[in-house]
Design an enzyme around this catalytic site. Structure first.
Site, PDB file in Angstrom:
ATOM      1  N   ARG A  23      39.136  36.001  29.081  1.00 61.28           N
ATOM      2  CA  ARG A  23      38.849  36.909  30.198  1.00 61.28           C
ATOM      3  C   ARG A  23      37.621  37.774  29.941  1.00 61.28           C
ATOM      4  O   ARG A  23      37.598  38.956  30.321  1.00 61.28           O
ATOM      5  CB  ARG A  23      40.066  37.817  30.490  1.00 61.28           C
ATOM      6  CG  ARG A  23      41.307  37.063  30.894  1.00 61.28           C
ATOM      7  CD  ARG A  23      41.380  36.907  32.397  1.00 61.28           C
ATOM      8  NE  ARG A  23      42.685  36.405  32.785  1.00 61.28           N
ATOM      9  CZ  ARG A  23      43.385  36.885  33.798  1.00 61.28           C
ATOM     10  NH1 ARG A  23      42.931  37.882  34.504  1.00 61.28           N
ATOM     11  NH2 ARG A  23      44.540  36.348  34.096  1.00 61.28           N
ATOM     12  N   ARG A  27      37.281  42.806  35.071  1.00 62.94           N
ATOM     13  CA  ARG A  27      37.297  44.183  35.563  1.00 62.94           C
ATOM     14  C   ARG A  27      36.854  45.246  34.568  1.00 62.94           C
ATOM     15  O   ARG A  27      36.529  46.356  34.964  1.00 62.94           O
ATOM     16  CB  ARG A  27      38.704  44.534  36.061  1.00 62.94           C
ATOM     17  CG  ARG A  27      38.999  43.923  37.401  1.00 62.94           C
ATOM     18  CD  ARG A  27      40.210  44.582  38.047  1.00 62.94           C
ATOM     19  NE  ARG A  27      40.307  44.184  39.446  1.00 62.94           N
ATOM     20  CZ  ARG A  27      39.707  44.828  40.434  1.00 62.94           C
ATOM     21  NH1 ARG A  27      38.998  45.908  40.200  1.00 62.94           N
ATOM     22  NH2 ARG A  27      39.824  44.394  41.678  1.00 62.94           N
ATOM     23  N   ARG A  36      32.748  42.836  42.793  1.00 58.12           N
ATOM     24  CA  ARG A  36      34.059  42.773  43.452  1.00 58.12           C
ATOM     25  C   ARG A  36      34.227  43.780  44.595  1.00 58.12           C
ATOM     26  O   ARG A  36      35.127  43.647  45.424  1.00 58.12           O
ATOM     27  CB  ARG A  36      35.162  42.940  42.408  1.00 58.12           C
ATOM     28  CG  ARG A  36      35.437  41.682  41.615  1.00 58.12           C
ATOM     29  CD  ARG A  36      36.306  40.696  42.381  1.00 58.12           C
ATOM     30  NE  ARG A  36      37.698  41.147  42.403  1.00 58.12           N
ATOM     31  CZ  ARG A  36      38.270  41.728  43.429  1.00 58.12           C
ATOM     32  NH1 ARG A  36      37.620  41.928  44.531  1.00 58.12           N
ATOM     33  NH2 ARG A  36      39.543  42.090  43.349  1.00 58.12           N
ATOM     34  N   ASP A  72      40.093  30.386  38.324  1.00 53.87           N
ATOM     35  CA  ASP A  72      41.459  30.830  38.054  1.00 53.87           C
ATOM     36  C   ASP A  72      42.409  29.650  37.994  1.00 53.87           C
ATOM     37  O   ASP A  72      42.189  28.635  38.669  1.00 53.87           O
ATOM     38  CB  ASP A  72      41.943  31.826  39.119  1.00 53.87           C
ATOM     39  CG  ASP A  72      43.121  32.630  38.606  1.00 53.87           C
ATOM     40  OD1 ASP A  72      42.891  33.619  37.900  1.00 53.87           O
ATOM     41  OD2 ASP A  72      44.273  32.240  38.864  1.00 53.87           O
ATOM     42  N   TYR A 148      54.275  29.745  38.664  1.00 55.70           N
ATOM     43  CA  TYR A 148      53.771  30.521  39.816  1.00 55.70           C
ATOM     44  C   TYR A 148      54.195  29.866  41.134  1.00 55.70           C
ATOM     45  O   TYR A 148      54.525  30.549  42.099  1.00 55.70           O
ATOM     46  CB  TYR A 148      52.247  30.655  39.755  1.00 55.70           C
ATOM     47  CG  TYR A 148      51.788  31.649  38.711  1.00 55.70           C
ATOM     48  CD1 TYR A 148      51.722  33.004  38.996  1.00 55.70           C
ATOM     49  CD2 TYR A 148      51.452  31.238  37.422  1.00 55.70           C
ATOM     50  CE1 TYR A 148      51.318  33.925  38.043  1.00 55.70           C
ATOM     51  CE2 TYR A 148      51.042  32.149  36.455  1.00 55.70           C
ATOM     52  CZ  TYR A 148      50.983  33.497  36.773  1.00 55.70           C
ATOM     53  OH  TYR A 148      50.587  34.394  35.822  1.00 55.70           O
TER      54      TYR A 148
HETATM   55  O1  1CP Z   1      36.291  35.175  31.581  1.00 52.95           O
HETATM   56  C1  1CP Z   1      37.336  34.635  31.986  1.00 52.95           C
HETATM   57  O2  1CP Z   1      38.211  34.255  31.199  1.00 52.95           O
HETATM   58  C2  1CP Z   1      37.461  34.526  33.457  1.00 52.95           C
HETATM   59  C3  1CP Z   1      38.149  33.369  34.032  1.00 52.95           C
HETATM   60  C4  1CP Z   1      39.649  33.502  34.220  1.00 52.95           C
HETATM   61  C5  1CP Z   1      40.621  32.797  33.521  1.00 52.95           C
HETATM   62  C6  1CP Z   1      40.406  31.887  32.327  1.00 52.95           C
HETATM   63  C7  1CP Z   1      40.326  34.280  35.210  1.00 52.95           C
HETATM   64  C8  1CP Z   1      39.708  35.212  36.159  1.00 52.95           C
HETATM   65  N1  1CP Z   1      41.663  33.961  35.174  1.00 52.95           N
HETATM   66  C9  1CP Z   1      41.875  33.071  34.130  1.00 52.95           C
HETATM   67  C10 1CP Z   1      43.132  32.444  33.755  1.00 52.95           C
HETATM   68  C11 1CP Z   1      44.411  32.934  34.311  1.00 52.95           C
HETATM   69  N2  1CP Z   1      44.700  33.361  35.574  1.00 52.95           N
HETATM   70  C12 1CP Z   1      45.612  32.932  33.577  1.00 52.95           C
HETATM   71  C13 1CP Z   1      45.744  32.408  32.180  1.00 52.95           C
HETATM   72  C14 1CP Z   1      45.247  33.395  31.191  1.00 52.95           C
HETATM   73  C15 1CP Z   1      46.148  34.551  30.953  1.00 52.95           C
HETATM   74  O3  1CP Z   1      47.313  34.333  30.586  1.00 52.95           O
HETATM   75  O4  1CP Z   1      45.643  35.682  31.076  1.00 52.95           O
HETATM   76  C16 1CP Z   1      46.632  33.413  34.418  1.00 52.95           C
HETATM   77  C17 1CP Z   1      48.084  33.601  34.061  1.00 52.95           C
HETATM   78  C18 1CP Z   1      46.047  33.677  35.687  1.00 52.95           C
HETATM   79  C19 1CP Z   1      46.748  34.138  36.919  1.00 52.95           C
HETATM   80  C20 1CP Z   1      46.191  35.358  37.493  1.00 52.95           C
HETATM   81  N3  1CP Z   1      44.911  35.463  37.957  1.00 52.95           N
HETATM   82  C21 1CP Z   1      46.830  36.599  37.680  1.00 52.95           C
HETATM   83  C22 1CP Z   1      48.284  36.899  37.383  1.00 52.95           C
HETATM   84  C23 1CP Z   1      48.548  37.253  35.953  1.00 52.95           C
HETATM   85  C24 1CP Z   1      50.040  37.512  35.741  1.00 52.95           C
HETATM   86  O5  1CP Z   1      50.325  38.413  34.961  1.00 52.95           O
HETATM   87  O6  1CP Z   1      50.887  36.834  36.322  1.00 52.95           O
HETATM   88  C25 1CP Z   1      45.877  37.470  38.222  1.00 52.95           C
HETATM   89  C26 1CP Z   1      46.063  38.914  38.586  1.00 52.95           C
HETATM   90  C27 1CP Z   1      44.667  36.735  38.384  1.00 52.95           C
HETATM   91  C28 1CP Z   1      43.378  37.220  38.960  1.00 52.95           C
HETATM   92  C29 1CP Z   1      42.209  37.121  38.091  1.00 52.95           C
HETATM   93  N4  1CP Z   1      41.746  35.953  37.509  1.00 52.95           N
HETATM   94  C30 1CP Z   1      40.576  36.197  36.834  1.00 52.95           C
HETATM   95  C31 1CP Z   1      40.283  37.597  36.991  1.00 52.95           C
HETATM   96  C32 1CP Z   1      39.079  38.292  36.422  1.00 52.95           C
HETATM   97  C33 1CP Z   1      41.299  38.159  37.761  1.00 52.95           C
HETATM   98  C34 1CP Z   1      41.384  39.573  38.245  1.00 52.95           C
HETATM   99  C35 1CP Z   1      40.756  39.560  39.594  1.00 52.95           C
HETATM  100  C36 1CP Z   1      40.180  40.843  39.990  1.00 52.95           C
HETATM  101  O7  1CP Z   1      40.945  41.767  40.236  1.00 52.95           O
HETATM  102  O8  1CP Z   1      38.932  40.940  40.091  1.00 52.95           O
END
Ligand code: 1CP
Length: 339
Positions: A23, A27, A36, A72, A148
């Protein structure tokens, strides 16, 4: 790329491990928050130039050794018609969860590589921009994505997911098969677009018993890694996986990603030193002062023992409240201590 290669041996040891942070685009960065304010998260994912921009920016800001494409793990479910949306301060929501065999059978047959071509386009742009810095492609592993789909969003105990798996094994198997097919298609496209390596995020697989992993998950992961292996090295990441590491390794990835709940050296012994390991600093350490960051980074490096197939990373994603300077300091100190 040295860390990804099986021919790397202890005798070849030289220099600090490669480092990137899960990640790393997100943010905690002012520049990301500014983008964003103008576009939604999903729009950012869907616009290749913007997705590539935040991907590349993170690499330049942190001076890490690899990019991970901005996308994502849930995009694939949106393309399968589950209607993904993000609720303010609540996370992802699916208005059409999968709760029965009929729901699984009703999932549309979609050409996933074509539908998610915008991610491939973002990879192409990032690869061009970054030159010799590798771009990592990724997808959610089928179980974590299925959770999910079944829960209809995030979950704490995965009760709906597990009940579905136990009570409707045929439907669960069908869902896993569909997701595995789609994921293979998606990853092959990312590799064709220039991804040097792919990571499978099985963030929540640690909620399963070893028996459940063997029964419901392993066959799909084996098929997935066997399909990807001729094309690209792969990383299999999960959290709370202490009881599953040997089993995860047996499904065939090149590298296993581990969280901080286990010592890296203990984890590597279980995985076997013929495979690579990625991890495993607690992301909370980055909320601390420099001396603390240095101490904890040094411990991870010590446990890796200078072996060449270690990729330094956090044990899970960087937290939104992380000061950018601390993330930059970690990269700096890992290079210094690892030299
Ligand atoms: O630099 C990077 O790694 C960015 C790319 C990336 C990746 C690899 C994002 C952007 N998401 C992910 C993977 C991801 N998404 C996972 C696996 C990694 C982990 O366990 O953290 C999971 C579970 C998600 C699902 C997801 N996406 C959630 C829910 C998490 C949960 O607790 O259930 C959420 C809130 C997101 C949104 C998201 N995805 C990525 C970002 C930067 C964000 C936040 C969006 C924002 O508010 O701007």
């Amino acid at each position: 790329m040295r860390a990804l290669r099986p021919e790397s041996t202890a005798e070849q040891k030289s220099g600090p491990p490669p480092i990137w942070l899960m990640r790393q685009a997100g943010r905690y960065q002012k520049e990301y928050r500014e983008i964003r304010e103008k576009v939604s998260f999903l729009e950012l994912c869907h616009r290749p130039e913007l997705a590539a921009e935040v991907t590349v920016f993170a690499v330049r800001q942190l001076e890490v050794d690899a990019a991970i494409i901005f996308a994502d793990i849930l995009l694939i479910l949106d393309e399968l018609g589950l209607e993904l949306r993000f609720e303010e301060n609540h996370g992802p929501v699916f208005d059409k969860p999968v709760r029965s065999l009929a729901d699984v059978d009703a999932l549309p047959q979609v050409p996933m590589a074509e539908r998610l071509a915008y991610v491939g386009k973002a990879i192409e742009i990032a690869v061009k921009e970054l030159g010799s810095t590798p771009v990592i492609g990724f997808a959610g592993a089928p179980f974590t994505v299925a959770s999910y789909a079944i829960e209809g969003g995030s979950s704490r105990n995965f009760t709906k997911t597990k009940r579905f798996m136990y009570e409707e094994p045929v439907a669960f198997e069908g869902l896993m098969t569909r997701l595995t097919d789609a994921t293979i298609d998606y990853l092959k496209m990312q590799i064709a677009c220039g991804a040097s390596c792919v990571q499978l995020f099985d963030s929540w697989v640690g909620c399963l018993s070893p028996f459940d992993f063997d029964t419901f998950i392993a066959p799909h992961m084996k098929r997935l890694f066997a399909s990807v292996a001729p094309l690209s090295p792969s990383i299999y990441f999960g959290t709370t996986t202490a009881g599953l590491l040997e089993r995860m390794t047996a499904t065939g990835p090149d590298i296993i990603g581990v969280d901080w709940r286990m010592d890296l050296d203990t984890a590597w012994s279980l995985i076997g030193h013929d495979r690579g390991i990625q991890g495993n600093l607690d992301p909370v350490v980055l909320l601390s002062d420099r001396a603390t960051i240095k101490t904890h980074a040094a411990r991870v490096l010590e446990q890796a023992g200078g072996r060449p197939r270690h990729i330094f990373n956090l044990g899970h994603g960087i937290l939104p409240q992380t000061p950018v300077d601390n993330a930059r300091y970690l990269v700096e100190i890992v290079r210094e201590l690892g030299a």
